[in-house]
Design a protein around this motif. Sequence first.
Motif, short mmCIF file in Angstrom:
data_model
loop_
_atom_site.label_atom_id
_atom_site.label_comp_id
_atom_site.label_asym_id
_atom_site.label_seq_id
_atom_site.Cartn_x
_atom_site.Cartn_y
_atom_site.Cartn_z
N CYS A 248 -17.26 -5.07 -10.43
CA CYS A 248 -15.89 -5.00 -10.93
C CYS A 248 -14.97 -5.08 -9.71
O CYS A 248 -15.22 -4.41 -8.71
CB CYS A 248 -15.72 -3.67 -11.66
N VAL A 249 -13.94 -5.90 -9.75
CA VAL A 249 -13.07 -6.08 -8.58
C VAL A 249 -12.28 -4.79 -8.33
O VAL A 249 -11.52 -4.35 -9.21
CB VAL A 249 -12.12 -7.28 -8.77
N PRO A 250 -12.44 -4.17 -7.15
CA PRO A 250 -11.72 -2.91 -6.89
C PRO A 250 -10.22 -3.15 -6.67
O PRO A 250 -9.82 -4.10 -6.01
CB PRO A 250 -12.36 -2.39 -5.58
N VAL A 251 -9.42 -2.24 -7.25
CA VAL A 251 -7.98 -2.22 -7.01
C VAL A 251 -7.70 -0.93 -6.25
O VAL A 251 -7.75 0.16 -6.81
CB VAL A 251 -7.18 -2.27 -8.33
N ILE A 252 -7.44 -1.05 -4.96
CA ILE A 252 -7.38 0.11 -4.06
C ILE A 252 -5.93 0.56 -3.91
O ILE A 252 -5.06 -0.22 -3.51
CB ILE A 252 -8.00 -0.23 -2.70
N ILE A 253 -5.68 1.83 -4.26
CA ILE A 253 -4.33 2.39 -4.14
C ILE A 253 -4.42 3.62 -3.24
O ILE A 253 -4.77 4.71 -3.68
CB ILE A 253 -3.75 2.78 -5.52
N ALA A 254 -4.14 3.41 -1.96
CA ALA A 254 -4.21 4.50 -0.97
C ALA A 254 -3.54 4.01 0.31
O ALA A 254 -4.19 3.37 1.14
CB ALA A 254 -5.66 4.91 -0.71
N ASP A 255 -2.27 4.28 0.45
CA ASP A 255 -1.57 3.91 1.68
C ASP A 255 -2.24 4.62 2.86
O ASP A 255 -2.71 5.75 2.73
CB ASP A 255 -0.10 4.31 1.61
N ASN A 256 -2.31 3.96 3.99
CA ASN A 256 -2.85 4.50 5.25
C ASN A 256 -4.38 4.57 5.29
O ASN A 256 -4.94 5.11 6.25
CB ASN A 256 -2.30 5.91 5.56
#
Length: 340
Positions: A248-256
């Motif tokens: 599954c294509v990861p959608v990464i939400i984590a600034d820094n």
Amino acid sequence: METILKVFIYRDGARPIFHQPHLRGIYASEGWFMRLMEANRQFVTRDPEKAHLFYLPYSARQLEMALYVPDSHDMKPLSIFLRDYVNMIAAKYPFWNRTHGSDHFLVACHDWGPYTVTEHEELCKNTIKALCNADQSEGIFVGGKDVSLPETTIRTPRKPLRNVGGNRVSQRPILAFFAGNMHGRVRPTLLKYWSDRDVDMKVYGPLPIRVSRKMSYVQHMKSSKYCICPMGHEVNSPRIVEAIYYECVPVIIADNFVLPFSEVLDWSAFSVVVAEKDIPKLKEILLAIPMRRYLKMQINVKMVQKHFLWNPRPVRYDLFHMILHSIWFSRLNQIQIPSS
């Protein structure tokens, strides 16, 4: 690396904090690396004079379990313990003092990994730290020197590759999926904008029983085009590797957050990084990705999967080798080539 690299493992340090790998759960990466490193014959040398790197074989998870006083919010005893260990190593052997610790490395997946090094200046500033909590904003993890350690959830240590694989694209009717506990700053925002708002966006807190009865967490990931991977208390999330396991294509939400293996992997080819401020536009961002590009990313997820697998015996290019290569690459970058 395969023909040259030699690693010396300090035998000092008592169990359970040292030499006792924790192989289950979300912090298993540090334990699996320890287990496979200590059993390795290719890279490990018993002669420290032949070593290029020196491994400090402690577990941040075991350190927390042994020394942290519940609800005290005091991590100082953990960092003092590690400071005293490093001082003992430096006094007993000549190797630390030769480079002030810059050819030494540690591998820590527990969220508190960065904070266990803060009482020892050389350990904090010079040693190569392979950390799941690879947060550039806190001033402990140093990009370009330290290594981002993938966080892997291992539920069955005897079968670490259980359930790996996913459905074909035609059997992925869900646009995007997330379910998990509501901690940290990002997840409540995700829930606020997308829980029960859109049939294409399956966003939950902990997966409700009424939902899981029909489709399990793993089945949801295998049936989704995109898997949302928001940070929790810290920037890292085991969902990134889970998404790769389930294709599954990861959608990464984590600034820094410093993504693992960025020196060799182009994350833009198999994942989507979304800024925290853009959570309200999440569906719009995903729908704007052309189907041709999505299909290419999904194929690439399957191609990079081998780099994130814990094999009971290491295989070339697998997770053990990738972590070791990142540490070796970091050390090579630090060594200054003398000018002629």
